[in-house]
Design a protein around this motif. Structure first.
Motif, mmCIF file in Angstrom:
data_model
loop_
_atom_site.group_PDB
_atom_site.id
_atom_site.type_symbol
_atom_site.label_atom_id
_atom_site.label_comp_id
_atom_site.label_asym_id
_atom_site.label_seq_id
_atom_site.Cartn_x
_atom_site.Cartn_y
_atom_site.Cartn_z
ATOM 1 N N THR A 15 0.835 -1.208 0.000
ATOM 2 C CA THR A 15 0.000 0.000 0.000
ATOM 3 C C THR A 15 0.865 1.251 0.000
ATOM 4 O O THR A 15 0.637 2.186 -0.778
ATOM 5 C CB THR A 15 -0.942 0.013 1.235
ATOM 6 O OG1 THR A 15 -1.743 -1.167 1.213
ATOM 7 C CG2 THR A 15 -1.848 1.229 1.240
ATOM 8 N N ILE A 16 1.882 1.251 0.863
ATOM 9 C CA ILE A 16 2.784 2.415 0.940
ATOM 10 C C ILE A 16 3.509 2.600 -0.391
ATOM 11 O O ILE A 16 3.627 3.710 -0.906
ATOM 12 C CB ILE A 16 3.782 2.256 2.115
ATOM 13 C CG1 ILE A 16 3.033 2.415 3.441
ATOM 14 C CG2 ILE A 16 4.905 3.292 2.019
ATOM 15 C CD1 ILE A 16 3.846 2.095 4.670
ATOM 16 N N ALA A 17 3.967 1.488 -0.975
ATOM 17 C CA ALA A 17 4.661 1.559 -2.268
ATOM 18 C C ALA A 17 3.740 2.132 -3.340
ATOM 19 O O ALA A 17 4.151 2.960 -4.161
ATOM 20 C CB ALA A 17 5.155 0.176 -2.672
ATOM 21 N N ALA A 18 2.467 1.712 -3.304
ATOM 22 C CA ALA A 18 1.498 2.218 -4.289
ATOM 23 C C ALA A 18 1.268 3.716 -4.090
ATOM 24 O O ALA A 18 1.189 4.482 -5.061
ATOM 25 C CB ALA A 18 0.183 1.456 -4.152
ATOM 26 N N TYR A 19 1.180 4.145 -2.833
ATOM 27 C CA TYR A 19 1.018 5.578 -2.517
ATOM 28 C C TYR A 19 2.177 6.388 -3.096
ATOM 29 O O TYR A 19 2.006 7.505 -3.570
ATOM 30 C CB TYR A 19 1.025 5.797 -0.996
ATOM 31 C CG TYR A 19 -0.259 5.501 -0.269
ATOM 32 C CD1 TYR A 19 -1.411 5.105 -0.928
ATOM 33 C CD2 TYR A 19 -0.312 5.619 1.123
ATOM 34 C CE1 TYR A 19 -2.577 4.832 -0.231
ATOM 35 C CE2 TYR A 19 -1.477 5.347 1.828
ATOM 36 C CZ TYR A 19 -2.604 4.954 1.149
ATOM 37 O OH TYR A 19 -3.755 4.703 1.846
ATOM 38 N N GLU A 26 11.124 7.783 -9.239
ATOM 39 C CA GLU A 26 11.459 6.850 -10.324
ATOM 40 C C GLU A 26 11.394 5.399 -9.875
ATOM 41 O O GLU A 26 11.094 4.518 -10.660
ATOM 42 C CB GLU A 26 12.881 7.116 -10.865
ATOM 43 C CG GLU A 26 13.087 8.467 -11.526
ATOM 44 C CD GLU A 26 13.478 9.558 -10.545
ATOM 45 O OE1 GLU A 26 14.141 9.257 -9.533
ATOM 46 O OE2 GLU A 26 13.093 10.717 -10.783
ATOM 47 N N GLU A 27 11.698 5.174 -8.583
ATOM 48 C CA GLU A 27 11.831 3.780 -8.138
ATOM 49 C C GLU A 27 11.414 3.635 -6.687
ATOM 50 O O GLU A 27 11.821 4.411 -5.831
ATOM 51 C CB GLU A 27 13.308 3.363 -8.292
ATOM 52 C CG GLU A 27 13.602 1.940 -7.903
ATOM 53 C CD GLU A 27 15.100 1.642 -7.898
ATOM 54 O OE1 GLU A 27 15.473 0.618 -7.301
ATOM 55 O OE2 GLU A 27 15.894 2.424 -8.472
ATOM 56 N N VAL A 28 10.559 2.626 -6.431
ATOM 57 C CA VAL A 28 10.199 2.277 -5.055
ATOM 58 C C VAL A 28 10.475 0.783 -4.897
ATOM 59 O O VAL A 28 9.865 -0.044 -5.560
ATOM 60 C CB VAL A 28 8.709 2.560 -4.743
ATOM 61 C CG1 VAL A 28 8.394 2.158 -3.297
ATOM 62 C CG2 VAL A 28 8.367 4.017 -4.951
ATOM 63 N N GLN A 29 11.426 0.449 -4.031
ATOM 64 C CA GLN A 29 11.711 -0.965 -3.759
ATOM 65 C C GLN A 29 11.127 -1.333 -2.409
ATOM 66 O O GLN A 29 11.072 -0.500 -1.498
ATOM 67 C CB GLN A 29 13.220 -1.210 -3.746
ATOM 68 C CG GLN A 29 13.837 -1.193 -5.140
ATOM 69 C CD GLN A 29 15.093 -2.063 -5.199
ATOM 70 O OE1 GLN A 29 15.138 -3.168 -4.648
ATOM 71 N NE2 GLN A 29 16.107 -1.559 -5.876
ATOM 72 N N THR A 30 10.685 -2.595 -2.273
ATOM 73 C CA THR A 30 10.111 -3.034 -1.001
ATOM 74 C C THR A 30 10.783 -4.319 -0.523
ATOM 75 O O THR A 30 11.121 -5.189 -1.335
ATOM 76 C CB THR A 30 8.586 -3.295 -1.127
ATOM 77 O OG1 THR A 30 8.371 -4.324 -2.094
ATOM 78 C CG2 THR A 30 7.851 -2.040 -1.544
#
Length: 200
Positions: A15-19, A26-30
């Motif tokens: 959810t946080i990554a989607a937000y 440019e980039e969100v890693q989880t």
């Protein structure tokens, strides 16, 4: 902007990554643990912002924050939490966290906070800072007692803040809470009550 989100709850993490998937990010890693987060940083280089869940595996209180700060080459690292108290938030900020993010934050607020922290600013939601203990006249926290001692010594908020390595606004909030708990009308009255009760 590159952001790393480390949280052991799949739904929260996604959810946080989607937000955060916005135009300028440019980039969100989880990842799910501190060890995984440290490994990603080691393999791909430092991130503009790292968000660490306070309660995930490997964190060991705020030790995880310190480890990630070193791994991320001193770039911003913030704490995420769904249940932490004001005291934990204060401790995290004192330990150098770039911010403190409640998991209840809205998408828009989270995106603003991420921009803010990546730019080197400290972020804590005002409503979280203003949280007051529910019980009027409840026991004073260690930090409240330290602030109270400063008041009894006749120090201004700015001096107390400097002595305790806190923000002046945090000291003001402690003074407000103290006054309510002690049922004091003002600082002088709080100091008198403290002396009568042997608190400072």
């Amino acid at each position: 902007m590159r952001i790393l989100v480390a949280d052991d709850h799949d739904l929260v993490r996604e959810t946080i990554a989607a937000y955060l998937n916005g135009t300028e990010i440019e980039e969100v890693q989880t990842v799910a643990t501190l060890d995984e987060a440290l490994q990603v940083v080691e393999e791909t280089g430092s991130f503009d912002l790292v968000l660490l869940d306070y309660n995930m595996p490997g964190m060991n209180g705020l030790d995880g924050l310190t480890r990630m700060q070193a791994a991320n080459a001193g770039r911003p690292v913030a704490i995420l939490s769904g249940s932490a108290t004001r005291e934990i938030a204060d401790a995290a900020l004192k330990a150098g966290a770039q911010g403190f993010i409640p998991k209840t934050l809205s998408a828009r607020s989270l995106l603003s906070a991420a921009r803010f922290m990546a730019a080197g600013e400290t972020y804590v939601p005002l409503e979280f800072l203003q949280q007051q203990p529910a019980d009027k006249g409840g026991p004073l926290t260690r930090r409240e007692l330290e602030v109270l001692r400063g008041i009894c010594e006749g120090k201004a908020n700015k001096e107390i803040a400097r002595d305790l390595d806190l923000q002046e606004v945090t000291v003001k909030l402690h003074v407000k809470t103290l006054s309510r708990k002690l049922e004091a009308r003002n600082r002088t009255h709080a100091a008198m009550i403290a002396r009568d009760r042997g608190l400072a």
